[in-house]
Structures are given as C-alpha cells and as structure tokens.
Design a protein around this motif. Sequence first.
Motif, short mmCIF file in Angstrom:
data_model
loop_
_atom_site.label_atom_id
_atom_site.label_comp_id
_atom_site.label_asym_id
_atom_site.label_seq_id
_atom_site.Cartn_x
_atom_site.Cartn_y
_atom_site.Cartn_z
N LEU A 219 0.86 -1.06 -0.04
CA LEU A 219 -0.01 0.04 -0.14
C LEU A 219 0.87 1.12 0.11
O LEU A 219 1.75 1.44 0.68
CB LEU A 219 -0.84 -0.09 1.26
CG LEU A 219 -1.92 1.18 1.41
CD1 LEU A 219 -3.09 1.10 0.19
CD2 LEU A 219 -2.38 0.99 2.76
N ASP B 287 0.31 5.48 0.39
CA ASP B 287 -0.63 6.73 0.65
C ASP B 287 -0.11 7.72 0.27
O ASP B 287 0.86 8.34 0.63
CB ASP B 287 -0.78 6.44 2.30
CG ASP B 287 -1.84 7.09 2.89
OD1 ASP B 287 -3.03 6.95 2.02
OD2 ASP B 287 -1.95 7.66 3.87
N ARG C 120 -7.16 -1.74 0.79
CA ARG C 120 -7.22 -1.52 2.29
C ARG C 120 -7.25 -3.10 2.79
O ARG C 120 -7.67 -3.17 4.07
CB ARG C 120 -7.99 -0.63 2.70
CG ARG C 120 -7.62 0.90 2.69
CD ARG C 120 -6.29 1.06 3.35
NE ARG C 120 -5.83 2.58 3.09
CZ ARG C 120 -6.15 3.36 3.87
NH1 ARG C 120 -6.81 3.23 5.15
NH2 ARG C 120 -5.74 4.64 3.76
N SER D 257 -5.17 6.25 -1.81
CA SER D 257 -4.54 4.86 -1.70
C SER D 257 -4.19 4.18 -2.83
O SER D 257 -5.14 4.02 -3.65
CB SER D 257 -5.47 4.22 -0.63
OG SER D 257 -5.36 4.62 0.63
#
Lengths: 403, 240
Positions: free
Chosen positions: A59, A61, A131, A224
């Motif tokens: 991930l 951000d 997520r 994201s």
Amino acid sequence: MFIETILIAMREIRRNVMRSSLTILGIVIGVAAVITMVTVGDGATKQVAYEISSLGSNLLDVRPGQSFRGPGGTRSGAPMFKIADAEAIERDVSGLAGVAPMTGRSAQAIYGNENWATNITGSTNNFLLVRNWVLSGGRQFTDGELRAGAAVCIIGATIRKQLFGEQDPVGRTIRLEKLSCQVIGELKSKGQSSFGMDQDDIVLIPLRTVQRRIVGNNDISSISVSAKDGVSTEKVKEEIERLLRERRRIGKNKEDDFNVRDMQEIVKTLTGTTRLLTTLLGAVAAVSLLVGGIGIMNIMLVSVTERTREIGIRLAIGAMEKQVLMQFLIEAVVLSCFGGLIGIILGIAAAAAGASALKVPLILNIGIIIIAFVFSAAVGVVFGFFPARKAALLDPIEALRHE
Amino acid sequence: MITTPSGTGNMYPVIELNNVTRVYGTGTAAVNALQGIDLRIDHGDFVAVMGPSGSGKSTCMNILGCLDTPSSGTYRFKGVEVGNLSRDQRALLRRHYLGFVFQGFNLLNRTSALENVELPLIYRGTPATERREMARKALAAVGLNGWESHTPAELSGGQQQRVAIARAIVASPEVLFADEPTGNLDSARSREIMELMTDFNRDQGITIVMVTHDAVMAAYARRIVRFMDGIIDKEEQNGG
C-alpha cells in the motif's frame, strides 16, 4: 571414567539440594528472562507487522502537503487533489492493483435511539481492495450508485455493534448528519491497530455522495494506491511522484507539496524499532545470566573450601588432578545446564503468559532457546573452571588436615 | 600406569628408604623434619611407627604414602624411584598399590558406607556391578554386613573406622598405611580394629605401616620403628 565423573558430580549435587537450587537460581532467572523478553519481543514485532499489513499489502498513501514537518500547520499551502489526479495515477502508473481516491471527516451516526461518533470515508470499491477489507455481509457499491452519488453505505463492525447490536443492519437506514443512508453491506472486523486506532470504526460511502452532501467540495484528501504483487513499491512511489510533480507544476528545484508514504517502509521502520527493543531487553536479560554465572563461581569456590577434606580423601585414594578438575567442572556445568533447562521451561511459560496478556502471538524462537541453553552451559564451564582448578591443585596432605 | 620391573616378585623390598631427608621452608626458616632415614620394609611385614610429636614420623608416613617426596635421598617403592614420579603418577601408584586409614576416619559425609568403600574402585574404573559386589564383600570382611546404606553420621566411631578399613583394603592394596587408626577410639574398639588389621596382614599378606602413640597397639605389629628428632632412633622386633 568420564561417565563415572558425571555420576560423582550428580551425586554431589543431589547431596546438597538446597545449595544447588540456590546456586542455579541466577541462571534460571537469567535464561528465563532472556527467553521471555525475546519471545514476547518477537511476538510484538510480528504483531506490528501483521497489523500494518492488514491495512493493505503493497500500500502507498498519497497525501497533499509535506510530511515530517512537525506537528501543526503542515499541509496549509498545498492544494488538495482532484478526482483527475487519481484517474491520472490509475492511467499512467504501471503495475498497480488499485487506486482509491478518498475524502471524509468525522460525523455522528444515528439509528433509532442509538448514536455514535464515527469516521465517514468517501471512496470507491477500490478502497476495499487496496485496504484489504472483506465484506462479512451485504454487497459492494454498484457503478450506478458510485456515479450518481447514491445515499448508501457500508459499515464497519464497531458501528454495527453500537447501532444495531445483534440485528442485521443490511437494508436498514441510518442517519449521518443530514444524510439518510441505506446500509448495503458490512465489513469484516480487523480489530484495533497497533497505533491504538479502532479500524472498525468506519462508514464507507460513495466518494461523490460524501463530496456533494457531507463535505461540500470536490477535493480528494488522500489517494490510496496498491501495487501489484511483485512490483516494487519503491518504483511505483517514484512514478507517482514524477507524475504528480508534473500535474502540480512543481519547478525543478522546489520541494514536493505532497507526499507518498510507502507502507512497507513504515513496516520496516516499526518492526526495526521493536526488534531493536527486543535486542536491548534480551541484552539486559543476558547480563543477569552473567550475574548468575558469578553466583555459580561464588558457590563453587565456597564448595571447594568446604569440601577440602573430601578432595584430600579423593586425591589420597588415587584421583588424578584432571579427575578432580573434571568433577568440579562437571558439577558446575551440570548445575548451570540444569538451571538453563528450568530457565527455558519457566521462560516459555512466562512468555506464554506475557504474550496472552499483551495479546501478541506466541512465537517460540528455537534459536534463542538453544543459544540461551548453550550460553548457560558455557557460563558453567567458564565460571566453574577457576574453582575446579583450585580444587585439583590442592595438596592432599594439607587438604586431609583441613578441618 | 606404574610399571614395576617385570618378574620382580619379592626381589625388591616393598619399601626402601635410603638416606631420605625432608626440609620444609628455605634459608634460616628451614626445618629439617627428616635428617637421613634408612628403612626397609618387606612384603607382608607389619610395622608400627612410634615417636613423640615432631619426631618426623608423620613426615615419613607422607613420603611412604607417596603423598610427599623426599628433599634428598631415595625412596623406592617396589623398586620404583618415587621421587622421580609426577603428581599424577604418584596418584596412580596410590590408586593401585596403597590403602589409607586415618585417625579421623575421613569418610565422605552424607555418603553411604557402600559408596564410601566403592570410591577407590571408581577411580580404578571397576565396572559398577563388580564394584558394588567388591564393596559389599569388603564391608562384610570388616563385620559390617547390613550397614551398607548407613551414612557415617549414623555409624559409631568404631564402625566408621571399619568402613575406612574396608575402603582401604577393597582394592587389595600392596601396603596399608594407618595413621593412628585407634586414636579416636576406646580400648575395646581399638582392639577390634587392631585384630581386623592383623587378620588382613596375616590372611591377605597386606603389608601394614601404622603410626601409633599407644604401646598396646604397637604390640600387634611385628616390628616397631621409633622416631626421634628426625631420625630413626631404634628398630625392634616384637617377640610375640
């Protein structure tokens, strides 16, 4: 002969159980401390890594404003993202699994007589993907709902519990400030994150709905991005940075007015920190093992003095120097190994208790158990040698005369 | 291992001291404990060593027992020059040829009579079952049948000294050194001990060298060696 010497040593240990157990106490505590510290520490490291990865694997951000500029007014000057920025990333950056533009704020959720302060997140179905959210009931948004900005929501486990108790929330309508919103799905619980946030305290609403009817603007507060497995997040990060600098027309020598955080980097930093702490605690515990060794030496020296006459008898009867040396050395080593074994058992028990109290997984590190045991045996050899040598070099005539 | 000259039989005396001296300390503080001792003890003899305190008899016993070495002169044990042996070689010599009985018994505390008697055999490397059997027999030979599992604290002085004798003879030594073996015992117990030792001397041919202050005990020996001021003052043969 060697086996006989071990038997003699064992017999001597049995002969003085109280003294023997006090002698090994230091080693027991040392080994137990090392194993407990390292095991709980490893568990904590694993837990931190697991919790961060539950946020989403690979991930990244992306947020406007500069990071690490201390608390307070950081993002002031930097313009927010627009939906076009997220679309550009999705289009131009290669190796992505999903891009989820997000906006949101905190709000009061009301159902019947229950109300609960929660966090509203506006995004797309991609949010679930990047997520790592799994639906435990209901469904995702439809394209129509996303495009039209429909008043539908997917709720987290905390809200569901606070507002609905044991009832099935799907199909019911909750109120979020002025927006009446139908619950179409619920999220499987992720639990508390290691940062102390309740990740389940979330209401997910289509991005457009939140922009129009809750925050009242077209801004995107963060994006994201999830990279495909096997794709370097490092490279993705660079590409996003290059793209955004271009789109935001940042000059060559100017700093970014946004920042891309790579979760794997954070995982590394955090696990690195806990690992360092584990090592430090383990080292402190190892010192107590050393102190235990000095305890053994102390008792063995006393024991040699106390048993001077016995040593004299053995020498007179025909024990050779190295046999007396071995007897006392083996006694010290058997004592310290025994202490090590008890320490391992106690340490594992304490680690299990500690792990369950701190709610971290119990990960037994066989390596550290073996090291602790070998170290305790080595402590016996090192600290037992001097007293044993002293015993072996006694003059039998003097020793026999000793009262 | 100590090797005695092959085929010696009784060609060499068991013990042969030639002009042995022993000096403690150096320079002006030097003490001449032994000032030229000549002594020969043959196989199967029973010698009582007598003399006042400080006469050098204990020093001589330490040398005879291979616990100490002469400052000068020679000590031959079965023809082997003990002065040339290392500490460990002397330990081996004690292990295989000598037995010791002390005034203070010197048994291992909190250790059963049987285990005490087993001790010399452990160092000889005798297998456990054989060892136990030999220790049992030695205890029986000193009249302590049934006392195998008792520790020294649970035994009387006389019984403790019997255990010590059993320990000394269990490995069938060439020579038994007894340092005032009856010093801590009453006269009845003392006589029992002396009779035991006489038996071992007569029946098993174990050479005995015994230090004593007591003329009654010395009378059990065949020969009495009297020490005085570091020399042998008198040697006498016992008529009885």
